[in-house]
Scaffold this motif. Structure first.
Motif, PDB file in Angstrom:
ATOM      1  N   ARG A  54       0.844  -1.199   0.000  1.00  0.00           N
ATOM      2  CA  ARG A  54       0.000   0.000   0.000  1.00  0.00           C
ATOM      3  C   ARG A  54       0.868   1.233   0.000  1.00  0.00           C
ATOM      4  NH1 ARG A  54      -4.797  -1.603   4.280  1.00  0.00           N
ATOM      5  NH2 ARG A  54      -5.764  -3.114   2.892  1.00  0.00           N
ATOM      6  N   ILE A  55       0.390   2.242  -0.718  1.00  0.00           N
ATOM      7  CA  ILE A  55       1.054   3.541  -0.736  1.00  0.00           C
ATOM      8  C   ILE A  55       0.014   4.567  -0.303  1.00  0.00           C
ATOM      9  CG2 ILE A  55       0.540   3.917  -3.173  1.00  0.00           C
ATOM     10  CD1 ILE A  55       3.194   5.404  -3.376  1.00  0.00           C
ATOM     11  N   GLY A  56       0.443   5.524   0.494  1.00  0.00           N
ATOM     12  CA  GLY A  56      -0.512   6.518   0.977  1.00  0.00           C
ATOM     13  C   GLY A  56       0.078   7.906   1.015  1.00  0.00           C
ATOM     14  N   GLY A  57      -0.791   8.873   0.937  1.00  0.00           N
ATOM     15  CA  GLY A  57      -0.404  10.269   0.984  1.00  0.00           C
ATOM     16  C   GLY A  57      -1.568  11.118   0.510  1.00  0.00           C
ATOM     17  N   MET A  58      -1.252  12.207  -0.148  1.00  0.00           N
ATOM     18  CA  MET A  58      -2.264  13.115  -0.668  1.00  0.00           C
ATOM     19  C   MET A  58      -2.273  13.027  -2.198  1.00  0.00           C
ATOM     20  SD  MET A  58      -3.236  14.431   2.157  1.00  0.00           S
ATOM     21  CE  MET A  58      -4.130  15.919   1.850  1.00  0.00           C
ATOM     22  N   VAL A  59      -3.440  13.179  -2.790  1.00  0.00           N
ATOM     23  CA  VAL A  59      -3.543  13.248  -4.245  1.00  0.00           C
ATOM     24  C   VAL A  59      -3.079  14.647  -4.645  1.00  0.00           C
ATOM     25  CG1 VAL A  59      -5.077  13.119  -6.235  1.00  0.00           C
ATOM     26  CG2 VAL A  59      -5.487  11.636  -4.260  1.00  0.00           C
ATOM     27  N   THR A  78       1.458  12.098  -3.259  1.00  0.00           N
ATOM     28  CA  THR A  78       2.612  12.809  -2.726  1.00  0.00           C
ATOM     29  C   THR A  78       2.599  12.797  -1.207  1.00  0.00           C
ATOM     30  OG1 THR A  78       3.846  14.883  -2.769  1.00  0.00           O
ATOM     31  CG2 THR A  78       1.438  15.058  -2.808  1.00  0.00           C
ATOM     32  N   ASP A  79       3.785  12.851  -0.629  1.00  0.00           N
ATOM     33  CA  ASP A  79       3.915  13.062   0.817  1.00  0.00           C
ATOM     34  C   ASP A  79       4.580  14.410   1.069  1.00  0.00           C
ATOM     35  OD1 ASP A  79       6.548  12.561   0.135  1.00  0.00           O
ATOM     36  OD2 ASP A  79       6.783  10.818   1.437  1.00  0.00           O
ATOM     37  N   THR A  80       4.494  15.295   0.109  1.00  0.00           N
ATOM     38  CA  THR A  80       5.049  16.649   0.060  1.00  0.00           C
ATOM     39  C   THR A  80       6.558  16.669  -0.181  1.00  0.00           C
ATOM     40  OG1 THR A  80       5.424  16.987   2.441  1.00  0.00           O
ATOM     41  CG2 THR A  80       3.232  17.548   1.588  1.00  0.00           C
ATOM     42  N   VAL A  81       7.201  15.499  -0.185  1.00  0.00           N
ATOM     43  CA  VAL A  81       8.625  15.432  -0.484  1.00  0.00           C
ATOM     44  C   VAL A  81       8.846  14.724  -1.814  1.00  0.00           C
ATOM     45  CG1 VAL A  81      10.856  14.524   0.290  1.00  0.00           C
ATOM     46  CG2 VAL A  81       9.246  15.453   1.957  1.00  0.00           C
ATOM     47  N   LYS A  82       8.230  13.579  -1.992  1.00  0.00           N
ATOM     48  CA  LYS A  82       8.350  12.796  -3.225  1.00  0.00           C
ATOM     49  C   LYS A  82       6.962  12.526  -3.802  1.00  0.00           C
ATOM     50  CE  LYS A  82      12.816  12.008  -3.077  1.00  0.00           C
ATOM     51  NZ  LYS A  82      13.748  12.436  -4.074  1.00  0.00           N
ATOM     52  N   ARG A 138       6.140  12.912   9.116  1.00  0.00           N
ATOM     53  CA  ARG A 138       7.577  12.642   8.996  1.00  0.00           C
ATOM     54  C   ARG A 138       8.168  13.353   7.795  1.00  0.00           C
ATOM     55  NH1 ARG A 138       6.819   6.680   9.970  1.00  0.00           N
ATOM     56  NH2 ARG A 138       6.505   6.790   7.743  1.00  0.00           N
ATOM     57  N   ALA A 139       7.441  13.350   6.665  1.00  0.00           N
ATOM     58  CA  ALA A 139       7.933  14.004   5.452  1.00  0.00           C
ATOM     59  C   ALA A 139       8.087  15.503   5.670  1.00  0.00           C
ATOM     60  CB  ALA A 139       7.002  13.724   4.286  1.00  0.00           C
ATOM     61  N   LYS A 140       7.105  16.117   6.338  1.00  0.00           N
ATOM     62  CA  LYS A 140       7.196  17.553   6.622  1.00  0.00           C
ATOM     63  C   LYS A 140       8.369  17.849   7.543  1.00  0.00           C
ATOM     64  CE  LYS A 140       2.487  19.231   6.049  1.00  0.00           C
ATOM     65  NZ  LYS A 140       2.615  20.047   4.891  1.00  0.00           N
ATOM     66  N   ALA A 141       8.583  16.989   8.553  1.00  0.00           N
ATOM     67  CA  ALA A 141       9.700  17.184   9.472  1.00  0.00           C
ATOM     68  C   ALA A 141      11.025  17.064   8.732  1.00  0.00           C
ATOM     69  CB  ALA A 141       9.638  16.182  10.619  1.00  0.00           C
ATOM     70  N   THR A 142      11.124  16.092   7.835  1.00  0.00           N
ATOM     71  CA  THR A 142      12.343  15.914   7.046  1.00  0.00           C
ATOM     72  C   THR A 142      12.574  17.108   6.137  1.00  0.00           C
ATOM     73  OG1 THR A 142      12.026  13.529   7.068  1.00  0.00           O
ATOM     74  CG2 THR A 142      13.501  14.402   5.396  1.00  0.00           C
TER      75      THR A 142
END
Length: 155
Positions: A54-59, A78-82, A138-142
Motif C-alpha cells: 500500500r502507498i498513501g499520501g495526498m492526491v 505525494t507526501d510533500t517530499v516525493k 515525517r515528510a514535513k519534518a524531514t
C-alpha cells in the motif's frame, strides 16, 4: 498394542496435526500481509519489487487524468517530499479528490509507476489513515530539517 502406546500415538498424532494447522495459518497470513509505504520510501527503494503493498499520501493538485474509457485514471500521490505516479482501472470512491488523503494498494511496474488494484479515500474531513498521517508528518519534518540545514549552509 498396549494402551500406553496407543496414548503416545494419539498424543504424537495430535501434535503433528496442530503443527500442520499452525503452519497453514501462518502461510495464509504471510500471503495476505500487505505493508504500507510512503512515496518517499518507494522512491528510496524501500518498497518490495513484484509484491503488493500500500502507498498513501495526498492526491497532488492538478494531477488527476481520466481516460476516454471512463474507468482508467492516472494521478500522483505525494507526501510533500516525493511523488509517485499511480494508474488505476476501476470506479474511484465518491470522496476521492485532488488534495485529499488516499491509500492505494497495488504494485510497481517496470517503469516505476504504481499500478493500483484498490483505491481508498478518506471518509470525512477530519480522518486520514494513521499511517498516511504519520508519513506526512515525517515528510514535513524531514523537509523542514533539510530547509533549515540548507539555510545554515548558505550563511
Amino acid at each position: 498394542m498396549k494402551s500406553r502406546y496407543k496414548r503416545l500415538a494419539l498424543v504424537g498424532g495430535s501434535i503433528v496435526l496442530v503443527a500442520l494447522a499452525i503452519a497453514l495459518v501462518l502461510s495464509v497470513f504471510r500471503s495476505n500481509l500487505v505493508f504500507f509505504y510512503t512515496p518517499s520510501q518507494v522512491a528510496s527503494g524501500e518498497a518490495p519489487a513484484n509484491t503488493s503493498f500500500r502507498i498513501g499520501g495526498m492526491v497532488a493538485e492538478g494531477s488527476l487524468e481520466r481516460q476516454a474509457d471512463g474507468l482508467t485514471v492516472h494521478f500522483v500521490v505525494t507526501d510533500t517530499v516525493k511523488d509517485i505516479q499511480v494508474s488505476y482501472q476501476g470506479i474511484l470512491p465518491d470522496l476521492f479528490k485532488e488534495g485529499k488523503g488516499v491509500v492505494a494498494q497495488g504494485a510497481l511496474d517496470a517503469d516505476g509507476r504504481f499500478i493500483a488494484s484498490n483505491v481508498l479515500a478518506k471518509h470525512d474531513e477530519n480522518y486520514m489513515p494513521p499511517e498516511a498521517a504519520e508519513a506526512l508528518k515525517r515528510a514535513k519534518a524531514t523537509e523542514t530539517g533539510q530547509a533549515a540545514h540548507e539555510a545554515g549552509d548558505n550563511s
